[in-house]
Design a protein around this motif. Structure first.
Motif, mmCIF file in Angstrom:
data_model
loop_
_atom_site.group_PDB
_atom_site.id
_atom_site.type_symbol
_atom_site.label_atom_id
_atom_site.label_comp_id
_atom_site.label_asym_id
_atom_site.label_seq_id
_atom_site.Cartn_x
_atom_site.Cartn_y
_atom_site.Cartn_z
ATOM 1 N N ALA A 74 -35.621 119.120 18.459
ATOM 2 C CA ALA A 74 -35.370 120.438 17.856
ATOM 3 C C ALA A 74 -33.991 120.947 18.263
ATOM 4 C CB ALA A 74 -36.452 121.434 18.277
ATOM 5 N N THR A 77 -31.478 119.099 16.357
ATOM 6 C CA THR A 77 -31.454 119.607 14.983
ATOM 7 C C THR A 77 -30.556 120.837 14.883
ATOM 8 O OG1 THR A 77 -33.675 118.781 14.547
ATOM 9 C CG2 THR A 77 -32.893 120.550 13.117
ATOM 10 N N GLY A 78 -30.732 121.757 15.837
ATOM 11 C CA GLY A 78 -29.893 122.957 15.855
ATOM 12 C C GLY A 78 -28.417 122.599 15.953
ATOM 13 N N ARG A 81 -27.133 120.866 12.695
ATOM 14 C CA ARG A 81 -26.998 121.764 11.550
ATOM 15 C C ARG A 81 -25.758 122.656 11.679
ATOM 16 N NH1 ARG A 81 -31.188 121.301 7.452
ATOM 17 N NH2 ARG A 81 -32.414 119.579 8.291
ATOM 18 N N ALA A 103 -44.660 116.848 18.168
ATOM 19 C CA ALA A 103 -44.388 117.582 16.921
ATOM 20 C C ALA A 103 -42.898 117.550 16.616
ATOM 21 C CB ALA A 103 -44.860 119.028 17.046
ATOM 22 N N GLU A 104 -42.078 117.761 17.643
ATOM 23 C CA GLU A 104 -40.631 117.832 17.428
ATOM 24 C C GLU A 104 -40.079 116.511 16.914
ATOM 25 O OE1 GLU A 104 -42.199 119.230 19.932
ATOM 26 O OE2 GLU A 104 -41.620 121.332 19.797
ATOM 27 N N HIS A 107 -41.361 115.707 13.206
ATOM 28 C CA HIS A 107 -40.755 116.516 12.145
ATOM 29 C C HIS A 107 -39.247 116.299 12.022
ATOM 30 C CE1 HIS A 107 -44.274 118.538 10.611
ATOM 31 N NE2 HIS A 107 -44.741 118.391 11.831
ATOM 32 N N ARG A 111 -37.899 115.096 8.477
ATOM 33 C CA ARG A 111 -36.791 115.778 7.787
ATOM 34 C C ARG A 111 -35.628 114.827 7.523
ATOM 35 N NH1 ARG A 111 -37.768 119.890 11.662
ATOM 36 N NH2 ARG A 111 -36.121 119.003 12.927
ATOM 37 N N GLU A 113 -33.618 114.044 9.782
ATOM 38 C CA GLU A 113 -32.542 114.677 10.557
ATOM 39 C C GLU A 113 -31.547 113.593 10.944
ATOM 40 O OE1 GLU A 113 -31.253 118.110 11.007
ATOM 41 O OE2 GLU A 113 -33.427 118.159 10.844
#
Ligand SMILES: Cc1ncc(C[n+]2csc(CCOP(=O)(O)OP(=O)(O)O)c2C)c(N)n1
Ligand code: SF4
Ligand SMILES: [Mg+2]
Lengths: 249, 355
Positions: A74, A77-78, A81, A103-104, A107, A111, A113
Motif C-alpha cells: 500500500a 502504491t502511494g 501514484r 490484503a495489501e 490488491h 490492480r 500496480e
C-alpha cells in the motif's frame, strides 16, 4: 592494479546485521546489483518491511520508506501514484506479505500496480524468534508449533506465487532459491526481470526467494541451505509462474 | 465564481482540490460517501489521482507512501474507518508525514448507525493509535468553515510535518449551504520545501528516508522530545476558537461542530428571556483552547458543555476550568441531537433564577 570486483553502488557501507548464514544478505546484494546494472539507483524508492529486513533502509543506497508490518504494497502504491516514472520496490518477509499483509499484496497485484516485490520466504517469523508463518511446512517445528505444524490445527502453507499468478494485473512472477551459485545466478536474472517489468510498465512483478533462517531453524548455515533444497523446494517448486515481458534477457 | 450551494462533503473535497491536493485514497463509508464520489469525478479533471483502496488500512498506508513521497494527500472516512486507520496514523505522526485526514463522524460504538455524532473526540484528540504523538484536530461548524479549514489543514500539515484531522459529523457532511471559494479565510504561513521527501535520489548527495524506527532508546527519546517541541509550537500558534457574549455571561455554553450551531440559537433564546448566556466554541480540538476559559473563569458562574456524545470534550473543559467553577454536561449519544428545550431548562436551573 586493475579492479576485478567491487561492492555494488546499490548498497551503503553499513554492515548487515543478519545472522551468519542468513541469505537475506545475498538477496539484498542481488537487488542492489540489479538496480545498479539497470541504472535506476537515482530514481529508485524502496519500501522496507517489518521483519528481519526492517533495517533495509540502512542498506540500500536509494531513497527508502519504512512501512508498518505488512503494509509495504500500500505504501509503495502511494509512492508510485505520486512518482509513476520512478522505480518503486518492496522487500518483504513471508509473515509480512503472506499473513498480516495479505490484503495489501493481493490488491496491489490485482490492480496491476506497477511495482516490484521481493518476497523472502524463510518458512517462519525470523525477527520475533521463529514462530509459525503462513509458509511454515507441515510438521515443521517453530515456537508456536512446538509439536510441528498440523494441518488440522493450522491449515496448509500458502503458495503465494501460484496464488498471485492467477491475477490479471500480474506481469511477472518467479520463485527462486539462493542455496548455491547456480541458483543465485538464476535468482538475479529473475530479480532483473521483475525490475524490467516495471520499467516496461507491464504491471505487478514479484520474485519469491526461498531463504534460510539457520538461527531459528536450529541448523548450521550449510544444513539450512540443504533444508531449503530438500524440504522447501518440493513444496514450493521453483520456476516462472507468469511472464508478460517483451524480451526476456 | 460567486457563492455556490454545496453539500458539506462535496465542499470539503473541492476545498482540498483547490488547496492543491492531487492525491486522494479512500474507502466508501456513510456518511462521507460524497467525498469519495466527488474525488473520483474531480481528480481526473485536474490531473490528480483518485484511488479506491481495498480497506481503510490500505488507504491510510497509501497516504503514508504518497505523503512521504512529497504529495499533498488526503483521505476521508467515518468512525469505523478511522478505527482501522489508527495504526497508520501513528506511523504518519511518527515518521512526520504531512497529510489531511477527514472524519465525518457517525454514531457508535461498533457499527453504530449512520447519523452524525461526536463520539470520536477522544480517539482524535487523545491518540487512538499507539505511542506518544499529537494530531492537530480542527472542527468546523459551517460548510464555509469546513472549506476554510480544509485549506488551512494542508498548510498546517506541511508547516508542521504532521497529520491534521478535520473532525466533522454526518449532519455537517450531508447538509447544504452556500460556500465562497474565492474568499477562503486562512493564515499566511512559511511553508518549508519538502527537501525530506522520497522522490528518488536524483542528484541529491544524501538519501531521504521516511521512518519512525529508532531502535536505540536514548535516540528515540531524543526524537520524541523533538516531536514535542513541534507540538509545543502548535499549542502556541494553532489554537482556534470562537467566543460570543462571554463578557457579562453567567452561564457559558461550550460546544463544537454541528451542535455549536444549536447552542448558539439556544444562547440567543436565553438572552431574550433575560439570562446572561455566552458561548465558547472550540475550533481546534487539539490544541484545545484554554484561553477562553482563563478569560472567563473569574466572571462566569458556570459552564454547560453540550455534545453529541455522552461527554468527551467536557473533560478538556474541566481541565481548562481547573475546578474553579462548576462544569455541567448535557449530551445525547447514538446520533441523536441534544434538545434545545433541555439546554434551556438546564440554563435556567444553573442560573438559579439569576437573570
Ligand atoms: C502490527 C504488528 N504485529 C506484530 C509485530 C511483530 N513482528 C515483527 S516482525 C514479525 C514477523 C516477521 O516475519 P517475516 O515477515 O516472515 O520476516 P522475517 O523476519 O522472517 O524475515 C512480527 C510478527 C509488529 N511489528 N507489528
Ligand atoms: S533470524 Fe533468521 S531471518 Fe533473521 S537474520 Fe537471523 S537467520 Fe536471518
Ligand atoms: Mg519470514
Amino acid at each position: 592494479m586493475a579492479v576485478v570486483f567491487q561492492k555494488t553502488k546499490g548498497l551503503t557501507d553499513t554492515p548487515f546485521h543478519y545472522c551468519p548464514g542468513c541469505t537475506h544478505g545475498i538477496i539484498h546484494r542481488l537487488v542492489a546489483e540489479v538496480m545498479e546494472e539497470l541504472d535506476v539507483l537515482d530514481k529508485a524508492i524502496g519500501v522496507a518491511p517489518v521483519g528481519c529486513a526492517v533495517f533495509a533502509y540502512d542498506y540500500f543506497s536509494c531513497d527508502m520508506q519504512e512501512a508498518a508490518h505488512g503494509r509495504a504494497p500500500a505504501v509503495a502504491t502511494g509512492i508510485k501514484r505520486v512518482h509513476p516514472d520512478k522505480i518503486v520496490f518492496t522487500y518483504q518477509g513471508d509473515g509480512d506479505l503472506a499473513a498480516i499483509g495479505t490484503a495489501e499484496i493481493v490488491h496491489a497485484a490485482a490492480r496491476g500496480e506497477n511495482i516490484t516485490v521481493i518476497f523472502v520466504n524463510n518458512a517462519n517469523y525470523g525477527m520475533t524468534g521463529g514462530q509459525m508463518a503462513p509458509t511454515t511446512l507441515i510438521g515443521q517445528e517453530t515456537l508456536t508449533t512446538p509439536y510441528g505444524r498440523k494441518a488440522e490445527v493450522n491449515g496448509y502453507p500458502i503458495r503465494m506465487s501460484e496464488m498471485l499468478s492467477t491475477l490479471e494485473g500480474v506481469a511477472y512472477i518467479e520463485r527462486v532459491a539462493v542455496y548455491d551459485v547456480k541458483h543465485v545466478m538464476q535468482a538475479k536474472k529473475a530479480i532483473k526481470n521483475a525490475f524490467l517489468a516495471q520499467i516496461q510498465k507491464k504491471g505487478f512483478a514479484m520474485v519469491e526467494v526461498l531463504s534460510s533462517c539457520p538461527t531459528n531453524w536450529g541448523m548450521t548455515p550449510v544444513e539450512a541451505l540443504n533444508w531449503i533444497k530438500d524440504h522447501m523446494e518440493p513444496y514450493y517448486p521453483l520456476g516462472v509462474y507468469k511472464n508478460t515481458l517483451e524480451e526476456v534477457k | 465564481m460567486a457563492k455556490v450551494l454545496m453539500k458539506g462533503n462535496e465542499a470539503l473535497a473541492e476545498a482540498a482540490i483547490q488547496a492543491g491536493c492531487r492525491h486522494y485514497f479512500g474507502y466508501p463509508i456513510t456518511p462521507q460517501n460524497e467525498v469519495t464520489a466527488y474525488m473520483a469525478k474531480r481528480m481526473p479533471e485536474v490531473g490528480g489521482v483518485f484511488l479506491q483502496a481495498e480497506s481503510e488500512v490500505s488507504a491510510i498506508n497509501m497516504v503514508y507512501g504518497a505523503g512521504g513521497a512529497g504529495a499533498r494527500v488526503m483521505t476521508s472516512t467515518s468512525s469505523p474507518g478511522l478505527s482501522l486507520m489508527q495504526e497508520g496514523i501513528s506511523y504518519l505522526a511518527g515518521a512526520q508525514v504531512p497529510c489531511v485526514i477527514v472524519n465525518i463522524m457517525r454514531g457508535g460504538p461498533g457499527l453504530g448507525d449512520i447519523q452524525g455524532a461526536q463520539g470520536d473526540y477522544f480517539q482524535s484528540t487523545k491518540g487512538g493509535g499507539h505511542g506518544d504523538y499529537r494530531l492537530i484536530v480542527l472542527a468546523p461548524s459551517t460548510i464555509q468553515e469546513m472549506a476554510d479549514l480544509v485549506q488551512e489543514a494542508f498548510d498546517i500539515a506541511d508547516e508542521y510535518r504532521n497529520p491534521v484531522v478535520i473532525l466533522g459529523d454526518g449532519m455537517l457532511g450531508q447538509m447544504m449551504e452556500p460556500v465562497d471559494f474565492e474568499n477562503i479565510q486562512k493564515r499566511k504561513r512559511d511553508i518549508p520545501e519538502k527537501t525530506w521527501a522520497t522522490t528518488g535520489r536524483g542528484n541529491r548527495e544524501h538519501r531521504n528516508i521516511i521512518n519512525s524506527l529508532y531502535i536505540d532508546p536514548p535516540v528515540l527519546e531524543k526524537y520524541n522530545y523533538q516531536l514535542f517541541e513541534k507540538y509545543a509550537k502548535a499549542e502556541k500558534n494553532e489554537v482556534r476558537y470562537e467566543m460570543i457574549n462571554c463578557e457579562d455571561a453567567d452561564v457559558i455554553l461550550v460546544a463544537y461542530g454541528t451542535i455549536a450551531r444549536v447552542a448558539k440559537n439556544v444562547m440567543n433564546i436565553a438572552r431574550r428571556e433575560g439570562y446572561k448566556v455566552g458561548l465558547i466554541r472550540p475550533i481546534s480540538l487539539w490544541p484545545f483552547p484554554k484561553e477562553p476559559f482563563e478569560k472567563t473563569v473569574n466572571t462566569a458562574k458556570a459552564y454547560l458543555t453540550v455534545e453529541m456524545s455522552m461527554g468527551q470534550m467536557v473533560e478538556d473543559v474541566k481541565l481548562a476550568v481547573q475546578f474553579k467553577k462548576p462544569v455541567y454536561f448535557y449530551g445525547r449519544p447514538g446520533g441523536m441531537i441534544p434538545e434545545p428545550s433541555v439546554m434551556l431548562e438546564q440554563i435556567r436551573k444553573i442560573a438559579g433564577g439569576v437573570k
